[in-house]
Design a protein around this motif. Structure first.
Motif, PDB file in Angstrom:
ATOM      1  N   ASN A 190     -26.046  45.862  62.371  1.00 30.11           N
ATOM      2  CA  ASN A 190     -24.983  44.887  62.165  1.00 30.11           C
ATOM      3  C   ASN A 190     -24.942  43.816  63.255  1.00 30.11           C
ATOM      4  N   LYS A 191     -25.742  42.757  63.043  1.00 28.58           N
ATOM      5  CA  LYS A 191     -25.851  41.726  64.106  1.00 28.58           C
ATOM      6  C   LYS A 191     -24.537  41.035  64.409  1.00 28.58           C
ATOM      7  N   LYS A 192     -23.695  40.808  63.390  1.00 27.17           N
ATOM      8  CA  LYS A 192     -22.408  40.132  63.631  1.00 27.17           C
ATOM      9  C   LYS A 192     -21.577  40.988  64.602  1.00 27.17           C
ATOM     10  N   ILE A 200     -38.109  32.038  63.336  1.00 24.99           N
ATOM     11  CA  ILE A 200     -37.356  32.079  62.081  1.00 24.99           C
ATOM     12  C   ILE A 200     -36.698  33.446  62.039  1.00 24.99           C
ATOM     13  N   PHE A 201     -35.362  33.467  62.126  1.00 27.55           N
ATOM     14  CA  PHE A 201     -34.634  34.725  62.282  1.00 27.55           C
ATOM     15  C   PHE A 201     -33.810  35.057  61.044  1.00 27.55           C
ATOM     16  N   ASN A 202     -34.022  34.344  59.950  1.00 27.67           N
ATOM     17  CA  ASN A 202     -33.221  34.648  58.751  1.00 27.67           C
ATOM     18  C   ASN A 202     -34.106  34.598  57.518  1.00 27.67           C
ATOM     19  N   GLY A 203     -34.152  35.732  56.804  1.00 26.31           N
ATOM     20  CA  GLY A 203     -35.024  35.837  55.636  1.00 26.31           C
ATOM     21  C   GLY A 203     -34.518  35.028  54.452  1.00 26.31           C
ATOM     22  N   SER A 204     -33.194  35.041  54.222  1.00 19.60           N
ATOM     23  CA  SER A 204     -32.657  34.361  53.028  1.00 19.60           C
ATOM     24  C   SER A 204     -32.915  32.861  53.079  1.00 19.60           C
ATOM     25  N   THR A 205     -32.605  32.244  54.228  1.00 16.89           N
ATOM     26  CA  THR A 205     -32.784  30.788  54.305  1.00 16.89           C
ATOM     27  C   THR A 205     -34.262  30.423  54.284  1.00 16.89           C
ATOM     28  N   GLY A 227     -31.309  41.299  47.596  1.00 14.93           N
ATOM     29  CA  GLY A 227     -30.671  42.050  48.694  1.00 14.93           C
ATOM     30  C   GLY A 227     -30.885  41.417  50.056  1.00 14.93           C
ATOM     31  N   PHE A 228     -31.416  40.182  50.098  1.00 14.59           N
ATOM     32  CA  PHE A 228     -31.701  39.552  51.392  1.00 14.59           C
ATOM     33  C   PHE A 228     -30.441  38.957  52.028  1.00 14.59           C
ATOM     34  N   ALA A 229     -29.576  38.375  51.179  1.00 18.57           N
ATOM     35  CA  ALA A 229     -28.448  37.605  51.716  1.00 18.57           C
ATOM     36  C   ALA A 229     -27.323  38.528  52.181  1.00 18.57           C
ATOM     37  N   GLU A 230     -26.511  38.015  53.103  1.00 21.75           N
ATOM     38  CA  GLU A 230     -25.321  38.746  53.533  1.00 21.75           C
ATOM     39  C   GLU A 230     -24.307  38.763  52.388  1.00 21.75           C
ATOM     40  N   SER A 231     -23.344  39.698  52.441  1.00 18.74           N
ATOM     41  CA  SER A 231     -22.296  39.734  51.411  1.00 18.74           C
ATOM     42  C   SER A 231     -21.579  38.389  51.373  1.00 18.74           C
ATOM     43  N   LEU A 244     -22.870  32.959  55.911  1.00 17.73           N
ATOM     44  CA  LEU A 244     -23.431  33.355  57.208  1.00 17.73           C
ATOM     45  C   LEU A 244     -24.915  33.010  57.275  1.00 17.73           C
ATOM     46  N   ASP A 245     -25.614  33.151  56.156  1.00 19.33           N
ATOM     47  CA  ASP A 245     -27.033  32.795  56.113  1.00 19.33           C
ATOM     48  C   ASP A 245     -27.200  31.275  56.086  1.00 19.33           C
ATOM     49  N   VAL A 246     -26.629  30.646  55.051  1.00 19.58           N
ATOM     50  CA  VAL A 246     -26.977  29.235  54.800  1.00 19.58           C
ATOM     51  C   VAL A 246     -26.406  28.283  55.846  1.00 19.58           C
ATOM     52  N   ILE A 252     -25.355  30.943  60.720  1.00 17.02           N
ATOM     53  CA  ILE A 252     -24.523  31.784  61.600  1.00 17.02           C
ATOM     54  C   ILE A 252     -25.210  33.139  61.836  1.00 17.02           C
ATOM     55  N   ASP A 253     -25.767  33.710  60.774  1.00 17.99           N
ATOM     56  CA  ASP A 253     -26.482  34.993  60.914  1.00 17.99           C
ATOM     57  C   ASP A 253     -27.654  34.875  61.910  1.00 17.99           C
ATOM     58  N   PRO A 254     -28.508  33.836  61.787  1.00 11.41           N
ATOM     59  CA  PRO A 254     -29.580  33.756  62.794  1.00 11.41           C
ATOM     60  C   PRO A 254     -29.053  33.488  64.200  1.00 11.41           C
ATOM     61  N   TYR A 287     -26.294  34.879  65.406  1.00  8.05           N
ATOM     62  CA  TYR A 287     -25.941  36.208  65.932  1.00  8.05           C
ATOM     63  C   TYR A 287     -27.202  36.878  66.499  1.00  8.05           C
ATOM     64  N   LYS A 288     -28.303  36.747  65.740  1.00  8.76           N
ATOM     65  CA  LYS A 288     -29.553  37.378  66.192  1.00  8.76           C
ATOM     66  C   LYS A 288     -30.034  36.729  67.488  1.00  8.76           C
ATOM     67  N   LEU A 289     -29.868  35.397  67.562  1.00  9.35           N
ATOM     68  CA  LEU A 289     -30.268  34.689  68.780  1.00  9.35           C
ATOM     69  C   LEU A 289     -29.465  35.206  69.980  1.00  9.35           C
ATOM     70  N   LYS A 308     -41.463  41.055  57.756  1.00  5.20           N
ATOM     71  CA  LYS A 308     -40.364  40.810  56.815  1.00  5.20           C
ATOM     72  C   LYS A 308     -39.027  40.843  57.552  1.00  5.20           C
ATOM     73  N   GLY A 309     -38.224  39.813  57.305  1.00  5.32           N
ATOM     74  CA  GLY A 309     -36.963  39.669  58.026  1.00  5.32           C
ATOM     75  C   GLY A 309     -35.759  40.090  57.222  1.00  5.32           C
ATOM     76  N   ALA A 310     -35.957  40.616  56.033  1.00  8.33           N
ATOM     77  CA  ALA A 310     -34.841  41.075  55.197  1.00  8.33           C
ATOM     78  C   ALA A 310     -35.411  41.971  54.104  1.00  8.33           C
ATOM     79  N   GLY A 311     -34.509  42.736  53.493  1.00  9.17           N
ATOM     80  CA  GLY A 311     -34.935  43.590  52.378  1.00  9.17           C
ATOM     81  C   GLY A 311     -34.761  45.059  52.704  1.00  9.17           C
TER      82      GLY A 311
HETATM   83  N1  LIG Z   1     -29.164  38.132  55.527  1.00  9.93           N
HETATM   84  C1  LIG Z   1     -30.148  38.451  56.499  1.00  9.93           C
HETATM   85  C2  LIG Z   1     -30.564  39.872  56.366  1.00  9.93           C
HETATM   86  C3  LIG Z   1     -31.325  40.338  57.509  1.00  9.93           C
HETATM   87  O1  LIG Z   1     -30.906  40.280  58.652  1.00  9.93           O
HETATM   88  C4  LIG Z   1     -31.355  37.558  56.324  1.00  9.93           C
HETATM   89  O2  LIG Z   1     -31.466  36.943  55.263  1.00  9.93           O
HETATM   90  O3  LIG Z   1     -32.163  37.467  57.254  1.00  9.93           O
END
Ligand SMILES: N[C@@H](CC=O)C(=O)O
Ligand SMILES: NC(=O)C1=CN([C@@H]2O[C@H](COP(=O)(O)OP(=O)(O)OC[C@H]3O[C@@H](n4cnc5c(N)ncnc54)[C@H](OP(=O)(O)O)[C@@H]3O)[C@@H](O)[C@H]2O)C=CC1
Length: 392
Positions: free
Chosen positions: A95-97, A148-153, A178-182, A186-188, A191-193, A195-197, A290-293
């Motif tokens: 849970n990166k957030k 590149i820290f986000n799979g969805s984008t 299943g790649f995107a956050e609920s 946060l992805d687009v 914000i999610d990347p 958090y990872k940064l 792979k960064g998501a899945g």
């Molecule tokens: N929503 C995230 C899932 C993995 O951290 C992403 O697309 O990278």
């Protein structure tokens, strides 16, 4: 080898990925005791007896050694993880957030309770970046980390640049896979990347940065005009997260970026992520995966569970070494493409403008601007404005 008894929170994309990976791996000796989810009525691929919606069935269960936290609610996750550690259980999380927002409290909980808290899957899913930063790059020669820290984008940008689908269609596909956050904002919105940064910045350089202190800009406003610009110049567009040390200060941001088509990161497509590390002597190094899945992320969670079998803990050596010596800075320059439809952005915010273009289809300028001016301006939030970094 120990027989670890696991209590798992969450049985969605990652929880089920972990279950499959655990079934197919004979490398570790572990047993799932209980799984806590929200909705007991959802159909599940496992016997009902595994499931509960009562968190204390796991947190207060003396048969469980390790809590694996894989839920999509960061505040509930923080409460679960804190209670688990206070009850003497080691924890694995993705849970990166939650981690980026509560890093200091999580460090204190580990210290106080002498337990291990591992979270490799939280950053770039299957890429083993955190443990590498902790162990291999445990020296003062690392100067920068970007990627590149986000799979969805990355999935969305890859498909948009290939053509044929709209933003909303590709986002839907990323959600279905299943790649995107609920909450996909946060992805687009980058914000999610970010958090990872924050997490990687801590493990790379020992600096705890609050997510609000780092500038992020998403990909939601990228349109056909921007894509045409990229294609005319043989560029890809990638959502790049970056941090680097310059004179004991850290420059960090997460921004869409035009990259030449032959750049290493341009070859990183779909849900793949990549991290480029720059060090003084080894020079440039690349981690890719792979960064998501479900299963790729499950595999990183499995690796943390396996590390617990060997009593592994992060030592946070760089935090001890660099504590108070490094700080984030905002006075560095970015070369930026700004697309606008209506009014021109305030040119006085820029140090220099090298190109200005106007047409019926859209307008853009290319200029150099200090991050501090960009970060604190309001015009960047207008719906008709899109920002993309142009590397030199
Ligand atoms: N929503 C995230 C899932 C993995 O951290 C992403 O697309 O990278
Ligand atoms: N998806 C991915 O590729 C990656 C995700 N992550 C991270 O992993 C975590 C899980 O993501 P993902 O599997 O995609 O999410 P999903 O939405 O697919 O699954 C979430 C699960 O959490 C359960 N849940 C939610 N709130 C609670 C709660 N308070 N108590 C118990 N269970 C709860 C849900 O229960 P129910 O089934 O009843 O609805 C569901 O099983 C997130 O932090 C995410 O950021 C990290 C790397 C990659």
């Amino acid at each position: 080898m120990k027989n670890l008894k696991l209590g798992i929170f969450g049985f969605g994309c990652v929880g089920q990925g972990l279950y499959h990976v655990l079934q197919q791996s004979n490398a570790i000796n572990s047993e799932i005791v209980k799984i806590c989810i929200k909705d007991l009525n959802k159909p599940r691929p496992l016997d009902k007896s595994y499931f509960t919606n009562q968190k204390d069935d796991l947190l207060q269960n003396d048969d469980i050694d390790v809590i694996v936290e894989l839920i999509d609610d960061a505040e509930a996750a923080f409460s679960i993880v804190s209670t688990a550690m206070n009850n003497g259980k080691s924890v694995v999380s993705a849970n990166k957030k939650m981690i980026a927002e509560h890093m200091e409290e999580l460090l204190a909980l580990q210290e106080k309770n002498k337990v291990s808290f591992l979270y490799e899957a939280s950053c770039c899913a299957s890429i083993p970046i955190i443990r590498n930063l902790e162990e291999y790059y445990d020296n003062d020669l690392l100067t920068s980390l970007e990627g590149i820290f986000n799979g969805s984008t990355n999935f969305i940008l890859t498909k948009l640049l290939t053509g044929g689908q709209t933003f909303d269609e590709v986002l839907k596909e990323a959600q279905n896979l299943g790649f995107a956050e609920s909450d996909p904002t946060l992805d687009v919105e980058g914000i999610d990347p970010k958090y990872k940064l924050c997490i990687l910045l801590f493990h790379a350089f020992g600096l705890i940065a609050k997510p609000d202190d780092i500038f992020n800009y998403g990909i939601s406003k990228i349109n056909t005009f921007d894509i045409n610009y990229a294609q005319r110049h043989n560029y890809s567009i990638k959502l790049i997260s970056k941090c680097r040390i310059v004179d004991e200060k850290i420059e960090a941001y997460c921004l869409p970026t035009f990259l030449p088509n032959d750049a290493v990161l341009s070859q990183t497509n779909n849900e793949y992520n990549a991290v480029i590390l720059e060090t003084a002597f080894a020079e440039s190094q690349l981690l890719y995966g792979k960064g998501a899945g479900d299963k790729p992320t499950g595999s990183a969670v499995l690796s943390d569970i396996s590390a617990l079998n060997h009593d592994y803990k992060y030592e946070y050596k760089k935090n001890a070494r660099n504590h108070g010596k490094l700080a984030l800075c905002e006075d560095f320059k970015l070369r930026l493409y700004v697309r606008y439809n209506d009014s021109t952005p305030p040119l006085e915010d820029f140090e220099s403008i090298e190109e200005k273009y106007a047409s019926k289809q859209g307008n853009f300028l290319v200029g150099t601007i200090q991050l501090k001016h960009l970060k604190h301006s309001n015009w960047i939030n207008e719906a008709s404005i899109s920002l993309i970094v142009l590397n030199n």
